[in-house]
Design a protein around this motif. Structure first.
Motif, PDB file in Angstrom:
ATOM      1  N   ASP A  24      -7.578 -12.340  -3.020  1.00 26.20           N
ATOM      2  CA  ASP A  24      -7.572 -11.582  -4.269  1.00 26.20           C
ATOM      3  C   ASP A  24      -6.444 -10.539  -4.230  1.00 26.20           C
ATOM      4  N   LYS A  25      -5.367 -10.844  -4.947  1.00 27.50           N
ATOM      5  CA  LYS A  25      -4.194  -9.969  -4.944  1.00 27.50           C
ATOM      6  C   LYS A  25      -4.462  -8.642  -5.651  1.00 27.50           C
ATOM      7  N   GLN A  26      -5.285  -8.644  -6.672  1.00 22.80           N
ATOM      8  CA  GLN A  26      -5.594  -7.389  -7.372  1.00 22.80           C
ATOM      9  C   GLN A  26      -6.373  -6.438  -6.463  1.00 22.80           C
ATOM     10  N   ALA A  27      -7.270  -6.979  -5.667  1.00 27.95           N
ATOM     11  CA  ALA A  27      -8.002  -6.147  -4.705  1.00 27.95           C
ATOM     12  C   ALA A  27      -7.023  -5.570  -3.676  1.00 27.95           C
ATOM     13  N   PHE A  28      -6.055  -6.386  -3.243  1.00 23.89           N
ATOM     14  CA  PHE A  28      -5.039  -5.904  -2.305  1.00 23.89           C
ATOM     15  C   PHE A  28      -4.248  -4.757  -2.928  1.00 23.89           C
ATOM     16  N   ASN A  29      -3.832  -4.931  -4.186  1.00 28.03           N
ATOM     17  CA  ASN A  29      -3.080  -3.874  -4.864  1.00 28.03           C
ATOM     18  C   ASN A  29      -3.891  -2.581  -4.958  1.00 28.03           C
ATOM     19  N   GLU A  30      -5.181  -2.698  -5.246  1.00 24.93           N
ATOM     20  CA  GLU A  30      -6.041  -1.517  -5.332  1.00 24.93           C
ATOM     21  C   GLU A  30      -6.129  -0.812  -3.980  1.00 24.93           C
ATOM     22  N   LEU A  31      -6.330  -1.575  -2.911  1.00 30.36           N
ATOM     23  CA  LEU A  31      -6.416  -0.992  -1.574  1.00 30.36           C
ATOM     24  C   LEU A  31      -5.085  -0.344  -1.191  1.00 30.36           C
ATOM     25  N   TYR A  32      -4.009  -1.026  -1.522  1.00 35.35           N
ATOM     26  CA  TYR A  32      -2.667  -0.510  -1.239  1.00 35.35           C
ATOM     27  C   TYR A  32      -2.473   0.838  -1.930  1.00 35.35           C
ATOM     28  N   HIS A  33      -2.781   0.919  -3.207  1.00 36.86           N
ATOM     29  CA  HIS A  33      -2.582   2.167  -3.952  1.00 36.86           C
ATOM     30  C   HIS A  33      -3.514   3.280  -3.477  1.00 36.86           C
ATOM     31  N   VAL A  67       4.153   1.744   7.352  1.00 36.75           N
ATOM     32  CA  VAL A  67       3.046   1.529   6.409  1.00 36.75           C
ATOM     33  C   VAL A  67       3.163   0.140   5.773  1.00 36.75           C
ATOM     34  N   GLN A  68       4.378  -0.280   5.456  1.00 42.78           N
ATOM     35  CA  GLN A  68       4.569  -1.616   4.897  1.00 42.78           C
ATOM     36  C   GLN A  68       4.094  -2.688   5.887  1.00 42.78           C
ATOM     37  N   HIS A  69       4.352  -2.468   7.178  1.00 45.66           N
ATOM     38  CA  HIS A  69       3.903  -3.428   8.196  1.00 45.66           C
ATOM     39  C   HIS A  69       2.383  -3.509   8.226  1.00 45.66           C
ATOM     40  N   VAL A  70       1.721  -2.352   8.089  1.00 43.87           N
ATOM     41  CA  VAL A  70       0.254  -2.346   8.093  1.00 43.87           C
ATOM     42  C   VAL A  70      -0.266  -3.242   6.974  1.00 43.87           C
ATOM     43  N   PRO A  82     -14.421  -5.093   9.144  1.00 43.31           N
ATOM     44  CA  PRO A  82     -14.838  -3.961   9.962  1.00 43.31           C
ATOM     45  C   PRO A  82     -15.977  -3.181   9.308  1.00 43.31           C
ATOM     46  N   ASP A  83     -16.683  -2.387  10.117  1.00 44.57           N
ATOM     47  CA  ASP A  83     -17.714  -1.513   9.561  1.00 44.57           C
ATOM     48  C   ASP A  83     -17.074  -0.444   8.681  1.00 44.57           C
ATOM     49  N   SER A  84     -15.897   0.025   9.108  1.00 49.94           N
ATOM     50  CA  SER A  84     -15.199   1.064   8.359  1.00 49.94           C
ATOM     51  C   SER A  84     -13.779   0.599   8.053  1.00 49.94           C
ATOM     52  N   PRO A  85     -13.509   0.179   6.823  1.00 44.46           N
ATOM     53  CA  PRO A  85     -12.148  -0.241   6.468  1.00 44.46           C
ATOM     54  C   PRO A  85     -11.124   0.870   6.684  1.00 44.46           C
ATOM     55  N   GLU A  86     -11.545   2.105   6.459  1.00 36.88           N
ATOM     56  CA  GLU A  86     -10.625   3.226   6.650  1.00 36.88           C
ATOM     57  C   GLU A  86     -10.202   3.311   8.117  1.00 36.88           C
ATOM     58  N   ALA A  87     -11.196   3.209   9.019  1.00 41.18           N
ATOM     59  CA  ALA A  87     -10.884   3.257  10.448  1.00 41.18           C
ATOM     60  C   ALA A  87      -9.992   2.074  10.836  1.00 41.18           C
ATOM     61  N   TYR A  88     -10.240   0.923  10.227  1.00 43.60           N
ATOM     62  CA  TYR A  88      -9.427  -0.268  10.484  1.00 43.60           C
ATOM     63  C   TYR A  88      -7.970  -0.014  10.084  1.00 43.60           C
ATOM     64  N   LEU A  89      -7.764   0.522   8.875  1.00 43.81           N
ATOM     65  CA  LEU A  89      -6.403   0.778   8.390  1.00 43.81           C
ATOM     66  C   LEU A  89      -5.698   1.839   9.239  1.00 43.81           C
ATOM     67  N   PHE A  90      -6.409   2.917   9.557  1.00 45.39           N
ATOM     68  CA  PHE A  90      -5.787   3.979  10.340  1.00 45.39           C
ATOM     69  C   PHE A  90      -5.538   3.530  11.780  1.00 45.39           C
ATOM     70  N   GLY A  91      -6.395   2.656  12.306  1.00 46.20           N
ATOM     71  CA  GLY A  91      -6.150   2.074  13.630  1.00 46.20           C
ATOM     72  C   GLY A  91      -4.925   1.173  13.613  1.00 46.20           C
ATOM     73  N   SER A  92      -4.780   0.384  12.553  1.00 44.66           N
ATOM     74  CA  SER A  92      -3.594  -0.472  12.405  1.00 44.66           C
ATOM     75  C   SER A  92      -2.335   0.387  12.310  1.00 44.66           C
ATOM     76  N   LEU A  93      -2.455   1.496  11.578  1.00 43.43           N
ATOM     77  CA  LEU A  93      -1.319   2.410  11.452  1.00 43.43           C
ATOM     78  C   LEU A  93      -0.937   2.970  12.822  1.00 43.43           C
ATOM     79  N   ASN A 126      -1.319   1.666  15.729  1.00 42.64           N
ATOM     80  CA  ASN A 126      -0.647   0.614  16.501  1.00 42.64           C
ATOM     81  C   ASN A 126       0.796   0.412  16.038  1.00 42.64           C
ATOM     82  N   GLU A 127       1.010   0.436  14.730  1.00 45.70           N
ATOM     83  CA  GLU A 127       2.379   0.265  14.208  1.00 45.70           C
ATOM     84  C   GLU A 127       3.263   1.457  14.574  1.00 45.70           C
ATOM     85  N   ILE A 128       2.705   2.657  14.554  1.00 40.48           N
ATOM     86  CA  ILE A 128       3.473   3.845  14.955  1.00 40.48           C
ATOM     87  C   ILE A 128       3.878   3.720  16.420  1.00 40.48           C
TER      88      ILE A 128
END
Length: 193
Positions: free
Chosen positions: A19-28, A52-55, A69-80, A82-84
């Motif tokens: 779902d690309k619209q869901a991706f856009n919402e999460l991205y924004h 951030v683009q890599h994430v 994940p249980d926490s999408p926020e923790a998932y995104l910040f963990g990915s960040l 790793n990219e840093i």
């Protein structure tokens, strides 16, 4: 579907199903907070944007195999995080490689070229620099002759640091191409004399 009302976990579930619209919402929702953290750590706007683009690119590329994940926020910040770390590692490798070249390769190369050839090479280098476009030439001279950092050059010229890096990389490529034949000839002549 009203994506703005969905929570982050629901958005990830939709993304997993392409779902690309869901991706856009999460991205924004998360781009700015992720960017601010990346910039605070890296102190480089362009590098922070790239991280951030890599994430988000990885999130989309590997969405099908993702375990929710249980926490999408923790998932995104963990990915960040790793990219840093990858970004810092790349920057250190580049710096170490440049220092290694300066320490190990350049002194040996200079010993191969006697002073006459060295003088000629420096003149040819200067001619190659003069062939560069004005702004690129200015950036190159500020870096190599005035020994200014990328940050200092960007500040003085009102350019982004990434633009300065791009200008330097392009300048070096153009100069290398122009000098390659001359350097090979100098080494060849030194070895046969």
């Amino acid at each position: 579907m009203q994506y703005s009302a969905a929570n982050s976990l629901e958005l990830l579930q939709f993304i997993k199903n392409d779902d690309k619209q869901a991706f856009n919402e999460l991205y924004h929702r998360f781009w700015e907070p992720l960017y601010l953290i990346a910039f605070r750590k890296l102190k480089d706007r362009e590098e922070a944007k790239d991280v951030v683009q890599h994430v988000f690119a990885n999130l989309w590329l590997y969405r099908h195999g993702m375990t929710l994940p249980d926490s999408p926020e923790a998932y995104l910040f963990g990915s960040l995080r790793n990219e840093i770390l990858r970004s810092i590692s790349r920057m250190l490798r580049d710096r170490q490689r440049q220092e290694e070249i300066a320490r190990n390769i350049l002194p040996e190369f200079e010993q191969l070229i006697d002073p006459l050839y060295k003088k000629e090479l420096l003149q040819l280098l200067d001619k190659q620099v003069e062939l560069l476009p004005d702004r690129m030439q200015q950036v190159y001279r500020m870096s190599r002759e005035q020994h200014l950092s990328v940050q200092e050059i960007a500040g003085q010229l009102g350019l982004s640091e990434q633009t300065v890096r791009n200008q330097l990389n392009t300048a070096l490529k153009k100069i290398r191409v122009g000098l390659r034949e001359v350097m090979l000839l100098a080494i060849f002549l030194k070895n046969i004399s």
